[in-house]
Design a protein around this motif. Structure first.
Motif, PDB file in Angstrom:
ATOM      1  N   VAL A   1      49.605  43.849  20.821  1.00  8.87           N
ATOM      2  CA  VAL A   1      50.109  43.738  22.196  1.00  8.87           C
ATOM      3  C   VAL A   1      51.462  44.432  22.313  1.00  8.87           C
ATOM      4  CG1 VAL A   1      50.989  42.134  23.938  1.00  8.87           C
ATOM      5  CG2 VAL A   1      48.837  41.642  22.751  1.00  8.87           C
ATOM      6  N   ILE A   2      52.344  44.186  21.355  1.00  4.92           N
ATOM      7  CA  ILE A   2      53.681  44.801  21.392  1.00  4.92           C
ATOM      8  C   ILE A   2      53.569  46.314  21.377  1.00  4.92           C
ATOM      9  CG2 ILE A   2      55.825  45.100  20.089  1.00  4.92           C
ATOM     10  CD1 ILE A   2      55.424  42.168  19.122  1.00  4.92           C
ATOM     11  N   TRP A   3      52.760  46.855  20.461  1.00  8.42           N
ATOM     12  CA  TRP A   3      52.607  48.310  20.381  1.00  8.42           C
ATOM     13  C   TRP A   3      52.077  48.876  21.696  1.00  8.42           C
ATOM     14  CZ3 TRP A   3      49.488  47.232  15.367  1.00  8.42           C
ATOM     15  CH2 TRP A   3      50.368  46.962  14.312  1.00  8.42           C
ATOM     16  N   SER A   4      51.078  48.222  22.251  1.00  8.47           N
ATOM     17  CA  SER A   4      50.464  48.718  23.485  1.00  8.47           C
ATOM     18  C   SER A   4      51.435  48.658  24.660  1.00  8.47           C
ATOM     19  CB  SER A   4      49.212  47.904  23.816  1.00  8.47           C
ATOM     20  OG  SER A   4      48.229  48.049  22.822  1.00  8.47           O
TER      21      SER A   4
ATOM     22  N   LEU B   1      44.664  45.249  29.314  1.00  6.49           N
ATOM     23  CA  LEU B   1      45.369  44.450  28.317  1.00  6.49           C
ATOM     24  C   LEU B   1      44.823  43.022  28.290  1.00  6.49           C
ATOM     25  CD1 LEU B   1      47.737  44.989  26.338  1.00  6.49           C
ATOM     26  CD2 LEU B   1      49.257  44.005  28.059  1.00  6.49           C
ATOM     27  N   HIS B   2      44.592  42.460  29.456  1.00  8.21           N
ATOM     28  CA  HIS B   2      44.040  41.099  29.518  1.00  8.21           C
ATOM     29  C   HIS B   2      42.654  41.041  28.877  1.00  8.21           C
ATOM     30  CE1 HIS B   2      46.864  38.601  31.750  1.00  8.21           C
ATOM     31  NE2 HIS B   2      47.166  39.662  32.476  1.00  8.21           N
ATOM     32  N   LEU B   3      41.817  41.999  29.211  1.00  7.02           N
ATOM     33  CA  LEU B   3      40.463  42.007  28.658  1.00  7.02           C
ATOM     34  C   LEU B   3      40.493  42.199  27.144  1.00  7.02           C
ATOM     35  CD1 LEU B   3      37.416  41.941  29.147  1.00  7.02           C
ATOM     36  CD2 LEU B   3      37.499  44.410  29.553  1.00  7.02           C
ATOM     37  N   SER B   4      41.346  43.107  26.687  1.00  8.58           N
ATOM     38  CA  SER B   4      41.447  43.393  25.262  1.00  8.58           C
ATOM     39  C   SER B   4      41.908  42.171  24.476  1.00  8.58           C
ATOM     40  CB  SER B   4      42.416  44.562  25.046  1.00  8.58           C
ATOM     41  OG  SER B   4      42.586  44.827  23.671  1.00  8.58           O
ATOM     42  N   LEU B   5      42.967  41.505  24.957  1.00 10.26           N
ATOM     43  CA  LEU B   5      43.475  40.337  24.238  1.00 10.26           C
ATOM     44  C   LEU B   5      42.472  39.181  24.308  1.00 10.26           C
ATOM     45  CD1 LEU B   5      45.854  39.164  22.638  1.00 10.26           C
ATOM     46  CD2 LEU B   5      46.738  38.260  24.791  1.00 10.26           C
ATOM     47  N   HIS B   6      41.843  39.008  25.458  1.00  3.73           N
ATOM     48  CA  HIS B   6      40.859  37.938  25.621  1.00  3.73           C
ATOM     49  C   HIS B   6      39.744  38.075  24.580  1.00  3.73           C
ATOM     50  CE1 HIS B   6      39.274  34.779  28.364  1.00  3.73           C
ATOM     51  NE2 HIS B   6      38.109  35.158  27.873  1.00  3.73           N
ATOM     52  N   ARG B   7      39.266  39.289  24.422  1.00  2.99           N
ATOM     53  CA  ARG B   7      38.187  39.529  23.470  1.00  2.99           C
ATOM     54  C   ARG B   7      38.689  39.451  22.030  1.00  2.99           C
ATOM     55  NH1 ARG B   7      34.964  44.548  26.501  1.00  2.99           N
ATOM     56  NH2 ARG B   7      33.934  43.235  28.078  1.00  2.99           N
ATOM     57  N   THR B   8      39.875  39.976  21.777  1.00  2.00           N
ATOM     58  CA  THR B   8      40.431  39.950  20.423  1.00  2.00           C
ATOM     59  C   THR B   8      40.580  38.516  19.928  1.00  2.00           C
ATOM     60  OG1 THR B   8      41.604  42.046  20.686  1.00  2.00           O
ATOM     61  CG2 THR B   8      42.432  40.543  19.003  1.00  2.00           C
ATOM     62  N   LEU B   9      41.093  37.632  20.811  1.00  2.00           N
ATOM     63  CA  LEU B   9      41.312  36.242  20.417  1.00  2.00           C
ATOM     64  C   LEU B   9      40.050  35.395  20.483  1.00  2.00           C
ATOM     65  CD1 LEU B   9      44.748  35.526  22.160  1.00  2.00           C
ATOM     66  CD2 LEU B   9      44.329  36.309  19.826  1.00  2.00           C
ATOM     67  N   GLY B  10      38.980  35.950  21.062  1.00  2.25           N
ATOM     68  CA  GLY B  10      37.748  35.180  21.192  1.00  2.25           C
ATOM     69  C   GLY B  10      37.887  34.022  22.150  1.00  2.25           C
TER      70      GLY B  10
ATOM     71  N   PRO C   1      37.425  31.595  25.374  1.00  4.39           N
ATOM     72  CA  PRO C   1      36.227  31.246  26.146  1.00  4.39           C
ATOM     73  C   PRO C   1      36.317  31.733  27.590  1.00  4.39           C
ATOM     74  CG  PRO C   1      37.663  29.337  25.931  1.00  4.39           C
ATOM     75  CD  PRO C   1      38.263  30.424  25.061  1.00  4.39           C
ATOM     76  N   GLY C   2      35.171  31.904  28.229  1.00  4.91           N
ATOM     77  CA  GLY C   2      35.134  32.304  29.624  1.00  4.91           C
ATOM     78  C   GLY C   2      35.428  33.766  29.811  1.00  4.91           C
ATOM     79  N   GLU C   3      35.675  34.137  31.059  1.00  2.53           N
ATOM     80  CA  GLU C   3      35.953  35.511  31.416  1.00  2.53           C
ATOM     81  C   GLU C   3      37.448  35.749  31.500  1.00  2.53           C
ATOM     82  OE1 GLU C   3      33.680  37.928  31.774  1.00  2.53           O
ATOM     83  OE2 GLU C   3      32.097  36.499  31.259  1.00  2.53           O
ATOM     84  N   ALA C   4      37.880  36.951  31.155  1.00  2.00           N
ATOM     85  CA  ALA C   4      39.285  37.322  31.301  1.00  2.00           C
ATOM     86  C   ALA C   4      39.639  37.393  32.774  1.00  2.00           C
ATOM     87  CB  ALA C   4      39.554  38.667  30.633  1.00  2.00           C
ATOM     88  N   PRO C   5      40.842  36.948  33.158  1.00  2.00           N
ATOM     89  CA  PRO C   5      41.234  36.982  34.578  1.00  2.00           C
ATOM     90  C   PRO C   5      41.451  38.413  35.065  1.00  2.00           C
ATOM     91  CG  PRO C   5      43.084  36.285  33.206  1.00  2.00           C
ATOM     92  CD  PRO C   5      41.887  36.359  32.311  1.00  2.00           C
TER      93      PRO C   5
END
Length: 204
Positions: free
Chosen positions: A154-157, A189-198, A200-204
């Protein structure tokens, strides 16, 4: 504005643009409309000024993260994590000199000043990962995730976007001041982190 404050502001702008190694005390004095002796009187030499600039940047970032972590603690984990991401992105976009200063250091700028990462960066990254540990224990975050590297990603991005932006289809650079580019980057960024952390539910 007091002279010391003005010198600090000018030095921050120059160190962020040119790096420590690429900035001279003469440049800082000239940009502030002062002579070198006055700069030295108020803030000391170039090293002292750089340390003051980095301390000021750290305090601003720490205050923003502490406020964000307080909101994380009061929210449900998924909402809180995404809120923390927004807060960090908003801080870096609103204070582009901070990621710029650190990105210069990533390229070995001021390599003789070695203590700043240990003094400033490690406690902040450690504080964020520790604050997210309860979500790992609760199974909200996938236990197989390398949380520290996820935070660094996240920091790099965010730093890269805040400093360099992205290129559009015509090859023009779109920076964080472009609302459409910022909105698109935020969603990615939200979608990427949501998926990376696994999460639940959909990313906002």
């Amino acid at each position: 504005m007091a002279q010391a404050e003005m010198i600090l502001k000018v030095a921050t702008q120059l160190f962020a643009a040119l790096g420590y190694d690429g900035t001279s005390t003469r440049q800082i004095a000239d940009a502030a409309g002062l002579n070198i002796a006055t700069v030295n009187y108020h803030v000391g030499g170039k090293r002292d000024l750089y340390l003051a600039v980095m301390e000021h940047a750290h305090q601003a970032e720490r205050a923003a993260l502490q406020a964000a972590l307080a909101r994380l603690a009061d929210a449900d984990p998924v909402t809180g994590i995404h809120g923390l991401l927004d807060d960090y992105l908003d801080f870096c976009v609103g204070n582009p000199e901070v990621p710029a200063l650190w990105m210069h250091r990533w390229l070995s700028d001021a390599s003789d000043i070695t203590e700043l990462e240990r003094q400033y960066v490690q406690p902040l990254v450690g504080g964020v990962t520790s604050a997210m540990a309860p979500a790992v224990e609760a199974g909200v975050i996938d236990t197989g995730v390398d949380l520290e590297y996820a935070m660094w990603s996240v920091i790099w991005s965010v730093h890269g976007f805040a400093k360099g932006g992205v290129l559009d289809a015509e090859g023009h650079r779109r920076t964080a001041t472009d609302r459409a580019a910022l909105r698109r980057f935020r969603a990615h960024l939200h979608l990427s982190l949501h998926r990376t952390l696994g999460l639940p539910g959909e990313a906002p």
